[in-house]
Design a protein around this motif. Structure first.
Motif, PDB file in Angstrom:
ATOM      1  N   LEU A 146      -7.325   0.624   0.319  1.00  0.00           N
ATOM      2  CA  LEU A 146      -7.711   1.971   0.774  1.00  0.00           C
ATOM      3  C   LEU A 146      -7.996   1.946   2.281  1.00  0.00           C
ATOM      4  CD1 LEU A 146     -10.134   2.784  -2.173  1.00  0.00           C
ATOM      5  CD2 LEU A 146      -7.740   3.490  -1.927  1.00  0.00           C
ATOM      6  N   PHE A 147      -6.974   1.640   3.057  1.00  0.00           N
ATOM      7  CA  PHE A 147      -7.163   1.441   4.497  1.00  0.00           C
ATOM      8  C   PHE A 147      -7.636   2.704   5.225  1.00  0.00           C
ATOM      9  CE2 PHE A 147      -3.925  -1.698   3.174  1.00  0.00           C
ATOM     10  CZ  PHE A 147      -4.696  -2.832   3.374  1.00  0.00           C
ATOM     11  N   ASP A 148      -7.365   3.868   4.682  1.00  0.00           N
ATOM     12  CA  ASP A 148      -7.823   5.106   5.319  1.00  0.00           C
ATOM     13  C   ASP A 148      -9.334   5.322   5.128  1.00  0.00           C
ATOM     14  OD1 ASP A 148      -7.265   5.451   2.587  1.00  0.00           O
ATOM     15  OD2 ASP A 148      -7.014   7.627   2.836  1.00  0.00           O
ATOM     16  N   GLU A 149      -9.980   4.494   4.311  1.00  0.00           N
ATOM     17  CA  GLU A 149     -11.419   4.631   4.087  1.00  0.00           C
ATOM     18  C   GLU A 149     -12.244   3.556   4.757  1.00  0.00           C
ATOM     19  OE1 GLU A 149     -12.723   5.797   0.182  1.00  0.00           O
ATOM     20  OE2 GLU A 149     -10.672   6.370  -0.380  1.00  0.00           O
ATOM     21  N   VAL A 150     -11.634   2.775   5.637  1.00  0.00           N
ATOM     22  CA  VAL A 150     -12.318   1.676   6.326  1.00  0.00           C
ATOM     23  C   VAL A 150     -13.423   2.222   7.219  1.00  0.00           C
ATOM     24  CG1 VAL A 150     -12.064  -0.168   8.024  1.00  0.00           C
ATOM     25  CG2 VAL A 150     -10.296   0.180   6.288  1.00  0.00           C
ATOM     26  N   THR A 151     -14.617   1.622   7.109  1.00  0.00           N
ATOM     27  CA  THR A 151     -15.736   1.984   7.999  1.00  0.00           C
ATOM     28  C   THR A 151     -16.277   0.760   8.716  1.00  0.00           C
ATOM     29  OG1 THR A 151     -17.374   1.754   6.249  1.00  0.00           O
ATOM     30  CG2 THR A 151     -16.395   3.943   6.553  1.00  0.00           C
ATOM     31  N   ILE A 152     -15.658  -0.410   8.517  1.00  0.00           N
ATOM     32  CA  ILE A 152     -16.116  -1.626   9.184  1.00  0.00           C
ATOM     33  C   ILE A 152     -15.113  -2.013  10.263  1.00  0.00           C
ATOM     34  CG2 ILE A 152     -17.374  -2.480   7.170  1.00  0.00           C
ATOM     35  CD1 ILE A 152     -14.975  -4.363   6.624  1.00  0.00           C
ATOM     36  N   SER A 153     -15.561  -2.838  11.195  1.00  0.00           N
ATOM     37  CA  SER A 153     -14.684  -3.369  12.240  1.00  0.00           C
ATOM     38  C   SER A 153     -14.502  -4.859  12.008  1.00  0.00           C
ATOM     39  CB  SER A 153     -15.287  -3.155  13.629  1.00  0.00           C
ATOM     40  OG  SER A 153     -15.423  -1.781  13.864  1.00  0.00           O
TER      41      SER A 153
END
Length: 183
Positions: A175-182
């Motif tokens: 779910l790459f569109d939901e990434v919130t981390i760096s």
């Protein structure tokens, strides 16, 4: 009279020694055992259940361990390797993806390093789980030849989990569109 006092003195010394030894060893009764205090356990305390976050981290790390193992097999692995880790939909998705890799002669060697896992609970039965995953040492081979991968390195892995009757399971992957981390 002096001659009689020496044996008497020895007898008294022997009796005193025996009494002293008896006192030091708990009375001299050989049938007695030395009883040490036993620490008591609070029988009302129940074992701590892992938190949802800890359980989700365990499931996420287990998912990655199973994927690495499945991709490392030379034959098509059984989807049951994801039992207790992923839903049937994810098992089918991964089984098909890895099956295609195997049918085309691909196999992985090495593994991934899963970084710190971030869990975001979304109610009681859903969660977003993500971590930076380093695949630098997870090489892909085809028929014994290393395949150069341009996207190999450290990147985010994001999944959605759901709390089912058998516990937390990975329900959606990539779910790459939901990434919130760096990473």
């Amino acid at each position: 009279m002096m001659k009689n006092s020496a044996p008497r003195f020895r007898l008294l010394a022997l009796i005193a020694s025996i009494a002293l030894l008896s006192a030091c060893s708990g009375g001299g009764d050989e049938s007695e055992e030395l009883v040490l205090p036993v620490p008591t356990v609070d029988e009302t305390a129940e074992p701590e259940e892992p938190t949802a976050e800890a359980e989700l981290e365990r499931v996420f790390r287990s998912y990655w361990a199973a994927i690495v193992e499945m991709e490392g097999e030379s034959e098509i692995p059984a989807p049951s390797m994801l039992d207790g880790i992923a839903t049937d939909d994810v098992k089918e998705l991964e089984f098909n993806r890895i099956g295609n890799l195997k049918e085309s002669g691909h196999v992985r060697e090495g593994g991934v390093d899963v970084g710190e896992v971030t869990v975001t609970l979304e109610g009681e039965n859903e969660a977003l789980v993500q971590a930076c995953v380093d695949s630098t040492n997870w090489d892909l081979f085809r028929e014994g030849e290393k395949v150069e991968l341009g996207n190999q390195g450290i990147g985010p892995s994001v999944v959605r989990a759901e709390n089912a009757s058998e516990g937390w399971l990975i329900a959606q992957v990539r779910l790459f569109d939901e990434v919130t981390i760096s990473c």
